[in-house]
Design a protein around this motif. Structure first.
Motif, mmCIF file in Angstrom:
data_model
loop_
_atom_site.group_PDB
_atom_site.id
_atom_site.type_symbol
_atom_site.label_atom_id
_atom_site.label_comp_id
_atom_site.label_asym_id
_atom_site.label_seq_id
_atom_site.Cartn_x
_atom_site.Cartn_y
_atom_site.Cartn_z
ATOM 1 N N SER A 1 92.613 8.661 -17.698
ATOM 2 C CA SER A 1 92.454 8.014 -19.001
ATOM 3 C C SER A 1 93.315 8.732 -20.043
ATOM 4 C CB SER A 1 90.987 8.072 -19.416
ATOM 5 O OG SER A 1 90.581 9.428 -19.602
ATOM 6 N N PRO A 2 93.504 8.146 -21.231
ATOM 7 C CA PRO A 2 94.237 8.870 -22.293
ATOM 8 C C PRO A 2 93.634 10.236 -22.595
ATOM 9 C CG PRO A 2 93.976 6.559 -22.872
ATOM 10 C CD PRO A 2 93.176 6.776 -21.626
ATOM 11 N N GLY A 3 92.298 10.323 -22.546
ATOM 12 C CA GLY A 3 91.662 11.617 -22.777
ATOM 13 C C GLY A 3 92.014 12.634 -21.696
ATOM 14 N N ALA A 4 92.134 12.163 -20.448
ATOM 15 C CA ALA A 4 92.494 13.053 -19.344
ATOM 16 C C ALA A 4 93.920 13.568 -19.504
ATOM 17 C CB ALA A 4 92.335 12.332 -18.013
ATOM 18 N N TRP A 5 94.816 12.713 -20.000
ATOM 19 C CA TRP A 5 96.187 13.178 -20.249
ATOM 20 C C TRP A 5 96.206 14.225 -21.359
ATOM 21 C CZ3 TRP A 5 99.915 12.502 -16.933
ATOM 22 C CH2 TRP A 5 99.884 11.394 -16.066
ATOM 23 N N GLY A 6 95.308 14.071 -22.336
ATOM 24 C CA GLY A 6 95.185 15.099 -23.363
ATOM 25 C C GLY A 6 94.684 16.408 -22.785
ATOM 26 N N GLU A 7 93.729 16.332 -21.836
ATOM 27 C CA GLU A 7 93.259 17.537 -21.153
ATOM 28 C C GLU A 7 94.389 18.188 -20.374
ATOM 29 O OE1 GLU A 7 88.595 16.143 -20.402
ATOM 30 O OE2 GLU A 7 90.008 16.268 -18.730
ATOM 31 N N LEU A 8 95.225 17.374 -19.727
ATOM 32 C CA LEU A 8 96.359 17.916 -18.983
ATOM 33 C C LEU A 8 97.303 18.671 -19.920
ATOM 34 C CD1 LEU A 8 98.159 18.246 -16.494
ATOM 35 C CD2 LEU A 8 99.087 15.961 -16.947
ATOM 36 N N ILE B 1 96.445 25.362 -2.700
ATOM 37 C CA ILE B 1 95.439 25.915 -1.791
ATOM 38 C C ILE B 1 94.168 26.264 -2.564
ATOM 39 C CG2 ILE B 1 94.900 27.842 -0.261
ATOM 40 C CD1 ILE B 1 97.902 27.958 0.414
ATOM 41 N N ILE B 2 94.332 26.937 -3.685
ATOM 42 C CA ILE B 2 93.174 27.355 -4.478
ATOM 43 C C ILE B 2 92.437 26.150 -5.051
ATOM 44 C CG2 ILE B 2 92.544 28.532 -6.629
ATOM 45 C CD1 ILE B 2 94.546 30.666 -5.923
ATOM 46 N N LEU B 3 93.181 25.147 -5.502
ATOM 47 C CA LEU B 3 92.548 23.945 -6.030
ATOM 48 C C LEU B 3 91.807 23.187 -4.927
ATOM 49 C CD1 LEU B 3 95.351 22.647 -8.413
ATOM 50 C CD2 LEU B 3 93.299 23.930 -9.013
ATOM 51 N N GLY B 4 92.408 23.152 -3.727
ATOM 52 C CA GLY B 4 91.736 22.495 -2.617
ATOM 53 C C GLY B 4 90.413 23.160 -2.271
ATOM 54 N N VAL B 5 90.384 24.489 -2.345
ATOM 55 C CA VAL B 5 89.130 25.212 -2.103
ATOM 56 C C VAL B 5 88.104 24.838 -3.168
ATOM 57 C CG1 VAL B 5 88.068 27.500 -2.020
ATOM 58 C CG2 VAL B 5 90.282 27.117 -0.923
ATOM 59 N N GLY B 6 88.546 24.752 -4.422
ATOM 60 C CA GLY B 6 87.634 24.379 -5.498
ATOM 61 C C GLY B 6 87.075 22.977 -5.332
ATOM 62 N N LEU B 7 87.904 22.049 -4.852
ATOM 63 C CA LEU B 7 87.432 20.690 -4.607
ATOM 64 C C LEU B 7 86.420 20.666 -3.468
ATOM 65 C CD1 LEU B 7 87.885 17.697 -5.484
ATOM 66 C CD2 LEU B 7 89.558 17.541 -3.617
ATOM 67 N N ASP B 8 86.712 21.406 -2.404
ATOM 68 C CA ASP B 8 85.796 21.459 -1.262
ATOM 69 C C ASP B 8 84.443 22.062 -1.645
ATOM 70 O OD1 ASP B 8 87.742 20.356 0.321
ATOM 71 O OD2 ASP B 8 88.423 22.273 1.153
ATOM 72 N N LEU B 9 84.473 23.058 -2.528
ATOM 73 C CA LEU B 9 83.235 23.732 -2.922
ATOM 74 C C LEU B 9 82.438 22.961 -3.968
ATOM 75 C CD1 LEU B 9 84.478 27.438 -3.191
ATOM 76 C CD2 LEU B 9 83.129 26.407 -1.354
ATOM 77 N N GLY B 10 83.027 21.888 -4.498
ATOM 78 C CA GLY B 10 82.323 21.122 -5.516
ATOM 79 C C GLY B 10 82.364 21.745 -6.890
ATOM 80 N N VAL B 11 83.365 22.579 -7.167
ATOM 81 C CA VAL B 11 83.520 23.166 -8.503
ATOM 82 C C VAL B 11 84.353 22.254 -9.394
ATOM 83 C CG1 VAL B 11 84.362 25.180 -9.785
ATOM 84 C CG2 VAL B 11 83.347 25.475 -7.529
ATOM 85 N N LEU B 12 85.318 21.552 -8.819
ATOM 86 C CA LEU B 12 86.203 20.662 -9.558
ATOM 87 C C LEU B 12 85.900 19.222 -9.179
ATOM 88 C CD1 LEU B 12 89.617 22.528 -8.995
ATOM 89 C CD2 LEU B 12 88.004 22.844 -10.881
ATOM 90 N N ASP B 13 85.825 18.335 -10.180
ATOM 91 C CA ASP B 13 85.744 16.911 -9.864
ATOM 92 C C ASP B 13 87.162 16.385 -9.640
ATOM 93 O OD1 ASP B 13 86.921 16.449 -12.381
ATOM 94 O OD2 ASP B 13 85.004 16.060 -13.351
ATOM 95 N N ARG B 14 87.265 15.136 -9.206
ATOM 96 C CA ARG B 14 88.579 14.614 -8.812
ATOM 97 C C ARG B 14 89.513 14.446 -10.003
ATOM 98 N NH1 ARG B 14 89.023 13.173 -3.545
ATOM 99 N NH2 ARG B 14 87.071 13.095 -2.382
ATOM 100 N N THR B 15 88.962 14.161 -11.174
ATOM 101 C CA THR B 15 89.821 14.028 -12.360
ATOM 102 C C THR B 15 90.444 15.358 -12.734
ATOM 103 O OG1 THR B 15 88.503 12.187 -13.221
ATOM 104 C CG2 THR B 15 89.885 13.370 -14.790
ATOM 105 N N LEU B 16 89.628 16.395 -12.817
ATOM 106 C CA LEU B 16 90.160 17.719 -13.156
ATOM 107 C C LEU B 16 91.059 18.236 -12.042
ATOM 108 C CD1 LEU B 16 90.219 19.976 -15.211
ATOM 109 C CD2 LEU B 16 88.150 20.922 -14.181
ATOM 110 N N PHE B 17 90.721 17.944 -10.789
ATOM 111 C CA PHE B 17 91.577 18.329 -9.671
ATOM 112 C C PHE B 17 92.956 17.693 -9.820
ATOM 113 C CE2 PHE B 17 93.240 17.380 -5.395
ATOM 114 C CZ PHE B 17 93.315 18.663 -4.874
#
Length: 444
Positions: A321-328, A373-389
């Motif tokens: 979303s536009p807000g997500a691009w702002g987060e990026l 690699i580090i982001l993939g670990v965070g996604l697997d562990l449920g620390v990052l949602d798919r938008t932030l990933f």
């Protein structure tokens, strides 16, 4: 029970999917090199394009046809094997002798390049936490969320940086050596920090974290006191006999067992493969490179592109979303500023000019595969949602891609301060470590 014909169909689909992955990765890696970018940029882009960001938007959802849900566990297994082989070579290529030189400047740049972006990352996490505090219906504690984002921001991809320096004839300059040695030391520190964060995330309460900590300490002691001498003795015996034909097979079994051990302890398998690479002997170098490193690298080169596709299947740029691009934009600003200040200011304090110090900060801003690699670990562990990933993957892609185009403006070839003489564009320049260039090629 799965019907035999259904199992065969799944295997056939997986085989076809891997063939498509290898073709797409090879084509886009070639295109990346044509525009003076490391090949990892093309391979990551291939993964994103084959996922829901592009291919999945076409009529009939070709992404789902090529990589159906039933096939993805098979692809994930192949990707995991390639990742473990890569992590082993990263551990083996680190040269502690080189890292001990220029202690003061290396320590300053290393500490700054990790602490500054980590602190900014925790600050960004505080701003983004409300929007991303729940993953798969579960609330993520801010301690886990903030620490993970902070560590993710602090990464510098040592193997990718080695290749960028080589391609720009900077490997043998003082600035290149400072950046590369700091990145090598920072890699070790970052993996240790990540192991601690993973232990915090996966531990079931304070007692669980304490158990994980003690088991990790025992594992590390066993690797140094028991495994390292045994492996060194075995390699020496094979070398004396002139054998070693099955060395790569035995080492692969060892790194997989080490990865299994760290997984059982409660930290990610990648740490076991990395640690096994650290304790492997470096001599006799010629025999180890021929009989161990090259076979494992070649196997990793075939399997690692699958990791990019598996990662790309979780990246959905079209849904931002536009807000997500702002987060990026906020994430990018923190990531770039953290490295420029954290690495550039210490470099300046050790006598480099402002342009050279800025160049060190730009070099340390390279993230590449290590970040994925580090982001993939965070996604697997449920620390990052798919938008932030998705936002963090794009940050890794952009910060890595921006390094190459900036270097010619910061380091004109005619003004290079060479350490050991002129670099030759046609020559083979090795990065610090016994497998310098070969390991870099695997990663980029």
């Amino acid at each position: 029970m799965t019907h035999p014909h259904a199992a065969e169909a799944l295997q056939a689909t997986a085989i076809a999917g891997i063939a498509g992955i290898l073709i797409a990765g090879s084509v886009l890696a070639h295109l990346a090199r044509r525009v003076r970018q490391p090949a990892v940029i093309g391979e990551i882009t291939a993964g994103i394009l084959l996922g829901p960001s592009l291919l999945g938007l076409l009529p009939g959802n070709p992404t789902q046809r090529l990589f159906p849900d039933d096939v993805r566990p098979l692809l994930s297994m192949v990707a995991q094997l390639g990742l473990l082989l890569f992590m082993f070579t990263v551990g083996w290529e680190l040269d502690w002798t080189t890292m001990r030189r220029r202690k003061s400047s290396v320590a300053g740049v290393t500490a700054g390049s990790i602490l500054a972006p980590m602190l900014l990352g925790v600050g960004v996490a505080a701003l983004l936490y409300h929007a991303h505090s729940h993953v798969n219906g579960e609330k993520v504690p801010f301690s886990s969320f903030g620490l993970y984002l902070g560590v993710s921001m602090s990464i510098t991809a040592f193997p990718v940086l080695a290749r960028i320096l080589k391609d720009n004839n900077l490997s043998r300059t003082k600035i290149g050596a400072l950046a590369l040695t700091s990145a090598a030391f920072g890699d070790v520190l970052a993996w240790c920090l990540l192991a601690g964060v993973v232990a915090v995330v996966t531990a079931s309460g304070p007692s669980g974290f304490t158990d994980t900590l003690w088991m990790s300490a025992g594992y590390g002691a066993a690797m140094i006191v028991v495994v390292r001498p045994l492996v060194a003795r075995g390699v020496a015996r094979l070398s004396a006999r002139g054998s070693g034909v099955h060395l790569a097979t035995l080492v692969a079994a060892g790194l997989l067992l080490s990865a299994y051990t760290t997984s059982r302890i409660g930290i990610h398998p990648i740490f076991g493969a990395f640690a096994f690479g650290l304790v492997m002997p470096r001599k006799p170098q010629a025999m180890l490179e021929e009989r161990m490193v090259r076979p494992l690298q070649h196997a990793g080169e075939l399997m690692l592109p699958v990791y990019f596709i598996v990662t790309g299947l979780s990246v959905d740029v079209a849904s931002l979303s536009p807000g997500a691009w702002g987060e990026l934009g906020l994430i990018l600003a923190a990531a770039v500023l953290g490295k420029l200040l954290g690495a550039g200011l210490p470099a300046r304090s050790f006598g480099l000019g402002w342009k050279e110090s800025t160049g060190v900060g730009v070099l340390m801003n390279t993230r590449g595969l290590t970040e994925l690699i580090i982001l993939g670990v965070g996604l697997d562990l449920g620390v990052l949602d798919r938008t932030l990933f998705t936002e963090m993957v794009l940050m890794a892609l952009i910060t890595t891609a921006m390094t190459g185009p900036l270097l010619p403006h910061l380091f004109p070839r005619a003004r290079m301060d060479l350490v050991t003489g002129p670099a030759k564009a046609s020559g083979r320049v090795r990065a610090p470590g016994p497998a310098g260039e070969q390991a870099s090629d695997l990663a980029v």
